[in-house]
Design an enzyme around this catalytic site. Structure first.
Site, PDB file in Angstrom:
ATOM      1  N   GLU A   1     -14.060 -16.721  -6.283  1.00 36.61           N
ATOM      2  CA  GLU A   1     -12.804 -17.376  -5.903  1.00 36.61           C
ATOM      3  C   GLU A   1     -13.059 -18.741  -5.259  1.00 36.61           C
ATOM      4  OE1 GLU A   1      -9.660 -13.722  -5.528  1.00 36.61           O
ATOM      5  OE2 GLU A   1     -10.589 -14.398  -3.680  1.00 36.61           O
TER       6      GLU A   1
ATOM      7  N   GLU B   1     -10.877  -8.948 -11.075  1.00 37.99           N
ATOM      8  CA  GLU B   1     -10.205  -8.301  -9.954  1.00 37.99           C
ATOM      9  C   GLU B   1      -8.742  -8.132 -10.320  1.00 37.99           C
ATOM     10  OE1 GLU B   1     -10.613  -9.867  -5.976  1.00 37.99           O
ATOM     11  OE2 GLU B   1     -12.683 -10.503  -6.346  1.00 37.99           O
TER      12      GLU B   1
END
Length: 448
Positions: free
Chosen positions: A199, A389
């Protein structure tokens, strides 16, 4: 038709939320080891206990700006959930057997930098740490599970954060490059799928990257981003040099984004919000250079990135093989957000979407947004993708027999898997795999 042959089904964890053994086997401290517990139900945030330059102690929230010269510490009288977590460090054989029993053929995990280099910049790697992950990878292969390894997942070494201001410093980048060299050499043939930096688009504060003044010092924030991009490109290039069969991807928090209305001002607000929040990070890592609007923005802000010879070339040579992302919810942008109220989720802020329901933490539930994402990403970059995810946080009720009847989570997963299937079968997107977060209990990064 269905998902393609060889599709990677599994689950995802991160070392600092799952592994435990925080000082076992020669491991050093990471910033994540200094984050206390919290309570999302009662809105009690996680925090850092910090030693100030004058020797006093002060508490800061996990997203707060920490003053230059201050150092996060571990207080022996405070609870830190990452120190034990789910204790994978001592139960990895049992857990991997459970993953196999579930039918996983891939397991996304991260390597803890300070298990390999306890201070982040040690002269020699820690053999016990290297051996631990080697054993884990071999155990995965015993069950025909492919390791999908994140090199850096929110675990900046504490020494580099406290002494060098984390990724603001070139020293941290150089230490990361050495860490990368060791990983690719040691695990050649054991790991074929890699992610560089988790991320990367929400990674500029102290919690993620050891950066102190990330809000008031824009130069620091942009320099941190530059070093992260160069580090990611270095990892891609090095991984391909060591083993040309390695598949190496980026990882971005990539929620769907919508304008509040068809008012051109709202549409433009979404365009700029999406550019800032996600597309910028994909453009750099897939295309190999900063987009024109970002260059202009830096010029207007009088920010000049400190580069070294070869950095720009490395960015072009170290472009990724595939695009991986986390998807939990969607976000709405408005030109005048103050008129509509606020809605937060997964470290993003937007305005409420009147067409969607939200989780107990305000994250919109938007399965179709995942299909929209997959189409937009492929249209923009034309490379394979992986959803690494996806999942639902909820206040679960534990029954007397220990069971949890989470039909709401089952519905969430079913609906998101169906939209991925539609994206593959109907839209023709090249989807490689799906590793929801998480397929086993772990510490919440938000709530502790």
């Amino acid at each position: 038709m269905s998902f393609p042959k060889g599709f990677l089904w599994g689950g995802a964890t991160a070392a600092n939320q799952y592994e435990g053994g925080y000082l076992s086997g020669g491991k050093g401290l990471a910033v994540a080891d200094t984050l206390t517990g919290g309570d999302g139900i009662h809105n009690i945030p996680r925090k850092f206990i910090v030693e100030m330059p004058d020797g006093s102690r002060k508490e800061f929230g996990n997203r707060d700006e920490i003053p230059a010269g201050a150092k996060a510490i571990v207080d022996p009288n405070t609870y830190y959930p990452s120190h034990v977590a789910t204790d994978f460090y001592h139960h990895w054989k049992e857990d991997i057997a459970l993953f196999a029993e579930m039918g996983c053929n891939v397991y996304r995990l991260s390597i803890n930098w300070t298990r390999i280099f306890p201070n982040g910049d040690d002269a020699q790697p820690n053999e016990k740490g290297l051996k631990f992950y080697e054993d884990v990878f071999r155990e995965c292969h015993k069950y025909n599970i492919e390791p999908l390894v994140t090199i850096y997942h929110f675990d900046c070494p504490l020494h580099l954060a406290n002494e060098y201001d984390g990724w603001v410093s070139r020293h941290t980048l150089e230490a990361f490059e050495k860490y990368v060299d060791v990983l690719f050499a040691r695990y050649k043939g054991l790991v074929h799928y890699w992610l560089t930096i988790n991320e990367i688009n929400i990674n500029t504060n102290f919690m993620m990257n050891g950066v102190h003044e990330h809000l008031t010092n824009k130069q620091n924030a942009e320099q941190c981003r530059w070093h992260l991009f160069v580090g990611s490109a270095y990892a891609v290039k090095k991984g391909h040099e060591v083993d040309p069969t390695n598949k190496i991807g980026l990882m971005i928090a990539h929620g769907a984004t919508y304008p509040f209305s068809c008012n051109p001002e709202d549409v433009f607000a979404e365009l700029k919000g999406a550019e800032e929040g996600k597309w910028f990070y994909g453009d750099v890592q897939v295309r190999g250079y900063y987009p024109a609007w970002k260059v202009k923005q830096l010029e207007r802000s009088h920010i000049e990135l400190k580069k070294e010879a070869g950095d720009d070339t490395l960015l072009k040579e170290g472009t990724v093989d595939f695009y991986s992302f986390s998807y939990y919810s969607s976000q709405v942008f408005a030109a005048h957000p103050e008129e509509h109220g606020a809605q937060e989720g997964n470290m993003t802020r937007g305005v409420p979407n009147p067409y969607l329901k939200a989780s107990e933490w305000g994250w919109t539930v938007d399965p179709l947004g995942l299909r929209i994402n997959l189409n937009q990403i492929y249209d923009r970059y034309q490379i394979p993708m992986m959803v690494v995810e996806n999942g639902l946080g909820a206040i679960d009720k534990v029954e007397a027999d220990g069971s949890i009847h989470d039909t709401y989570r089952i519905d969430y997963m079913r609906e998101h898997i169906q939209t991925m299937k539609d994206a593959v079968e109907i839209d023709g997107v090249p989807l490689m795999g799906y590793t929801p977060w998480g397929h086993i209990d772990l510490v919440s990064s938000r709530n502790g």
